[in-house]
Each structure stands twice: as structure tokens, then as C-alpha cells.
Design a protein around this motif. Structure first.
Motif, short mmCIF file in Angstrom:
data_model
loop_
_atom_site.label_atom_id
_atom_site.label_comp_id
_atom_site.label_asym_id
_atom_site.label_seq_id
_atom_site.Cartn_x
_atom_site.Cartn_y
_atom_site.Cartn_z
N LEU A 127 0.86 -1.19 0.00
CA LEU A 127 0.00 0.00 0.00
C LEU A 127 0.89 1.23 0.00
CD1 LEU A 127 -2.71 -0.91 2.67
CD2 LEU A 127 -3.15 -0.45 0.25
N PRO A 128 0.46 2.32 -0.64
CA PRO A 128 1.26 3.56 -0.58
C PRO A 128 1.32 4.10 0.84
CG PRO A 128 -0.89 3.98 -1.56
CD PRO A 128 -0.78 2.49 -1.41
N GLY A 129 2.38 4.83 1.14
CA GLY A 129 2.57 5.37 2.48
C GLY A 129 1.37 6.15 2.99
N ALA A 130 0.73 6.89 2.10
CA ALA A 130 -0.40 7.73 2.50
C ALA A 130 -1.62 6.91 2.91
CB ALA A 130 -0.77 8.68 1.37
N ARG A 131 -1.63 5.61 2.58
CA ARG A 131 -2.81 4.78 2.87
C ARG A 131 -2.49 3.55 3.73
NH1 ARG A 131 -7.44 4.73 0.43
NH2 ARG A 131 -7.36 2.53 -0.18
N LYS A 132 -1.28 3.51 4.26
CA LYS A 132 -0.92 2.36 5.09
C LYS A 132 -1.73 2.29 6.38
CE LYS A 132 3.74 1.29 3.44
NZ LYS A 132 3.42 -0.12 3.09
N MET A 133 -2.24 3.42 6.85
CA MET A 133 -2.95 3.44 8.12
C MET A 133 -4.47 3.58 7.94
SD MET A 133 -0.64 2.91 10.41
CE MET A 133 -1.25 3.53 11.99
N ILE A 134 -4.98 3.18 6.78
CA ILE A 134 -6.43 3.16 6.58
C ILE A 134 -7.03 2.01 7.38
CG2 ILE A 134 -6.29 4.22 4.29
CD1 ILE A 134 -6.70 1.43 3.10
N PRO A 135 -8.34 2.04 7.65
CA PRO A 135 -8.96 0.92 8.37
C PRO A 135 -8.83 -0.38 7.58
CG PRO A 135 -10.41 2.83 8.36
CD PRO A 135 -9.28 3.15 7.43
N ALA A 136 -8.70 -1.48 8.31
CA ALA A 136 -8.61 -2.79 7.67
C ALA A 136 -9.93 -3.12 6.97
CB ALA A 136 -8.28 -3.85 8.72
N ALA A 137 -9.82 -3.93 5.90
CA ALA A 137 -11.00 -4.33 5.13
C ALA A 137 -10.81 -5.76 4.64
CB ALA A 137 -11.22 -3.38 3.96
N TYR A 138 -11.93 -6.39 4.32
CA TYR A 138 -11.89 -7.82 3.96
C TYR A 138 -12.98 -8.13 2.95
CZ TYR A 138 -12.89 -12.82 4.68
OH TYR A 138 -13.14 -14.15 4.49
N GLN A 139 -12.64 -8.90 1.93
CA GLN A 139 -13.62 -9.35 0.94
C GLN A 139 -13.43 -10.84 0.69
OE1 GLN A 139 -14.32 -6.79 -2.66
NE2 GLN A 139 -12.51 -5.71 -1.91
N ASP A 140 -14.52 -11.57 0.71
CA ASP A 140 -14.54 -12.98 0.31
C ASP A 140 -15.23 -13.06 -1.04
OD1 ASP A 140 -13.43 -15.22 1.43
OD2 ASP A 140 -14.87 -15.34 3.07
N ILE A 141 -14.55 -13.59 -2.04
CA ILE A 141 -15.13 -13.65 -3.38
C ILE A 141 -15.21 -15.11 -3.82
CG2 ILE A 141 -14.98 -12.75 -5.74
CD1 ILE A 141 -12.87 -10.73 -4.52
N PRO A 142 -16.39 -15.70 -3.84
CA PRO A 142 -16.51 -17.10 -4.26
C PRO A 142 -16.22 -17.26 -5.75
CG PRO A 142 -18.68 -16.15 -3.90
CD PRO A 142 -17.68 -15.12 -3.45
N ALA A 143 -15.87 -18.46 -6.13
CA ALA A 143 -15.49 -18.74 -7.52
C ALA A 143 -16.56 -18.28 -8.51
CB ALA A 143 -15.21 -20.23 -7.69
N ALA A 144 -17.83 -18.45 -8.15
CA ALA A 144 -18.92 -18.11 -9.06
C ALA A 144 -18.96 -16.62 -9.37
CB ALA A 144 -20.26 -18.55 -8.46
N ASN A 145 -18.34 -15.80 -8.53
CA ASN A 145 -18.37 -14.34 -8.73
C ASN A 145 -17.11 -13.80 -9.40
OD1 ASN A 145 -20.82 -14.46 -7.44
ND2 ASN A 145 -20.12 -13.52 -5.54
N ILE A 146 -16.23 -14.68 -9.82
CA ILE A 146 -15.01 -14.26 -10.50
C ILE A 146 -15.16 -14.57 -12.00
CG2 ILE A 146 -12.51 -14.53 -10.66
CD1 ILE A 146 -12.57 -15.52 -7.75
N PRO A 147 -15.05 -13.56 -12.86
CA PRO A 147 -15.23 -13.80 -14.30
C PRO A 147 -14.27 -14.85 -14.83
CG PRO A 147 -15.20 -11.45 -13.83
CD PRO A 147 -14.78 -12.14 -12.57
N LEU A 148 -14.83 -15.82 -15.56
CA LEU A 148 -14.04 -16.86 -16.21
C LEU A 148 -14.39 -16.85 -17.69
CD1 LEU A 148 -12.07 -19.26 -16.08
CD2 LEU A 148 -14.05 -20.73 -15.60
N LEU A 149 -13.45 -16.38 -18.51
CA LEU A 149 -13.67 -16.26 -19.94
C LEU A 149 -13.28 -17.55 -20.65
CD1 LEU A 149 -12.18 -12.68 -20.49
CD2 LEU A 149 -14.54 -13.33 -19.93
#
Length: 281
Positions: A127-149
């Protein structure tokens, strides 16, 4: 007459090295600390692959992070995530967990299986220095929601982050603009993948063997790509599965010790103090 695609060259080949992390999980470390400047904004890439429960069953008990993002991509197996922000998720086959540690998070990643194959990757992105101290965040992305071409000749492109042509991936990160693709090439096939000018890029072959402009890249090897070119031309005689990654370099100082990645030693010392005194997360 069609324009000839100008591929980046293979600048250097790196073979992943066997190591362990967490509570003794055996893995292959591909992108190591000495390559962080060259592959900025990427900090680390590990591959874990074993069907021996003794190699993975102890998992990754609670541990801290600050100052970067972790991306876990599972091909086979199940891993349970819990963190100090109250997030919990089960990462299953084909799924991705994208965690922004920011100012601090304490999390665990524990196998939710006692037998069978566990196979996946963990990538660290700065992360850039200016954003290293932003609040933590989390995303769970199941396989069905990831584009597969599904392209011609049974070529597949899974778009985890960034864009492939007009297809947006599941994650867009404006700080580092990462491209993260999982490409499947059947025997005898070839694919040109565009990469943004000025972005650092590499590929990692986790199955089969590739030819990149006359250089062979075998299973378990990372190819660091040169800066010049429109992207990378991937070709294979026997078939291959390959991760393609690129990102916008931050061009900032990197100070890392274990699970903390900051810009200065003083910031690292503050991270340790915050962790020890219960202020990290």
C-alpha cells in the motif's frame, strides 16, 4: 496487414524455494524480499500444494499484519478466515480472499479439512505510504463471482483483478492497479496478454511448460518480464496453467519486518509497539 504484438521478454527466471510458514505449513516461496524493489508493488508470492495433511493441517494461527494487502487464491481445499474486525469466511476451491491490512489486523487462516489436496497461492501487495494506516478491510469472493472467460480453442482466462480486454475482474485497486489473471492454455495454443506500460510484471507457471518469446518457463518457475513491450505472449506445446500479474509501482521506500510493511524503521517500531500494547487492530 495486422500489427505484430510486441511481447515483453523474460528478464530473469526464478525457481520457487521450499520453506514453511505459519504453524509449519509447507509451501514454495516464489517472490522473495530481495525482489520487492524490482517487482514493486508486489512483496511476496507463495504457492502451497500438498495432499499430505501433515504439510498443512496446523494452518496459520492468529497473527498480525499492517501496511499492505494479502490476496489468497484457492484452487483446491478449504480455509477458514477469522480476524479481529469480526470478519469470518470460508475460502473454497476457485475462491479469492482479498484482505487490506491497513493500520492493522490480526487474523487466522485454518484448514477446514483433514485430508485431500490443499492448493493455492498467497500474494502480498504493498500500500502507498499515505494509505498504510487506513482501516482494515476484507472481501470474500466465491469462484462463481469471478469472471471466467472461455476463449477460442478452449483457452480460459480467470480475471481476478484488473481487466482483460473489456472484462473487469472482481477487484479494482486504484493505488496499485493490479492485474491478476489465471490463464489455462491447452496443448499447442498461444495467447497475447496486454500489460499496462510502466507496470512491473511477472508470470508464474504452476502446471505444464510455457514458451515466452523463445524462453522456456517450467512448472514452479517465475519469469520476471522486461519493461518494454505491449504485454506478454504465452505459448505452449504441452499445455500450461499460469498466473499473470502486473501492477503500478509505488516507487517508495520499503521497510519490512515479518508481517509489517512500512516506509521507515520508525514506523516498523511503532507497529511492533502497537501490537505488543494491543493497539494494532
Amino acid at each position: 496487414m495486422s500489427k505484430v504484438f510486441q511481447s515483453r521478454q523474460v528478464e530473469r527466471l526464478v525457481q520457487g524455494s521450499d520453506t514453511s510458514d505459519g504453524a509449519g505449513v509447507k509451501l514454495k516461496r516464489v517472490l522473495t524480499q530481495d525482489l520487492q524493489r524490482r517487482l514493486d508493488p508486489f512483496l511476496m508470492l507463495d504457492e502451497f500444494r500438498s495432499d499430505n495433511p501433515g504439510d498443512y493441517i496446523a494452518g496459520f494461527p492468529p497473527h498480525p499484519h499492517r501496511g499492505f494487502e494479502t490476496v489468497t487464491y484457492m484452487l483446491a481445499g478449504r480455509m477458514r478466515h477469522r480476524d479481529s474486525g469480526g470478519n469470518e469466511g470460508l475460502l473454497g476451491p476457485g475462491g479469492v480472499q482479498w484482505m487490506t491490512a491497513g493500520r492493522g489486523v490480526i487474523h487466522s487462516e485454518m484448514p477446514e479439512q483433514e485430508e485431500g489436496l490443499m492448493h493455492g497461492f498467497q500474494l502480498w501487495i504493498n500500500l502507498p505510504g499515505a494509505r498504510k494506516m487506513i482501516p482494515a478491510a476484507y472481501q470474500d469472493i466465491p469462484a462463481a463471482n469471478i469472471p471466467l472467460l472461455q476463449l477460442e480453442n478452449d483457452i480460459t482466462v480467470k480475471v481476478i483483478a484488473g481487466h482483460y480486454g473489456q472484462q473487469a475482474g472482481s477487484i479494482q485497486q486504484p493505488d496499485t492497479q493490479p492485474l491478476y489473471l489465471d490463464v489455462g492454455l491447452p496443448p499447442g495454443q498461444q495467447l497475447d496478454v496486454a500489460i499496462e506500460p510502466g507496470h512491473n510484471a511477472f508470470i508464474y507457471v504452476y502446471q505444464g511448460k510455457l514458451d515466452v518469446v523463445g524462453r522456456t518457463v517450467s512448472t514452479g518457475h517465475m519469469a520476471i518480464l522486461s519493461a518494454q513491450g505491449e504485454g506478454v505472449s504465452l505459448a505452449t506445446a504441452e499445455g500450461a496453467r499460469v498466473l499473470v500479474l502486473s501492477g503500478q509501482p509505488l516507487n517508495e521506500s520499503i521497510a519490512q519486518y515479518g508481517p509489517f510493511v512500512m516506509n521507515t524503521r520508525a514506523e516498523l517500531e511503532q507497529a511492533f509497539a502497537d501490537y505488543q500494547q494491543g493497539r494494532l487492530a
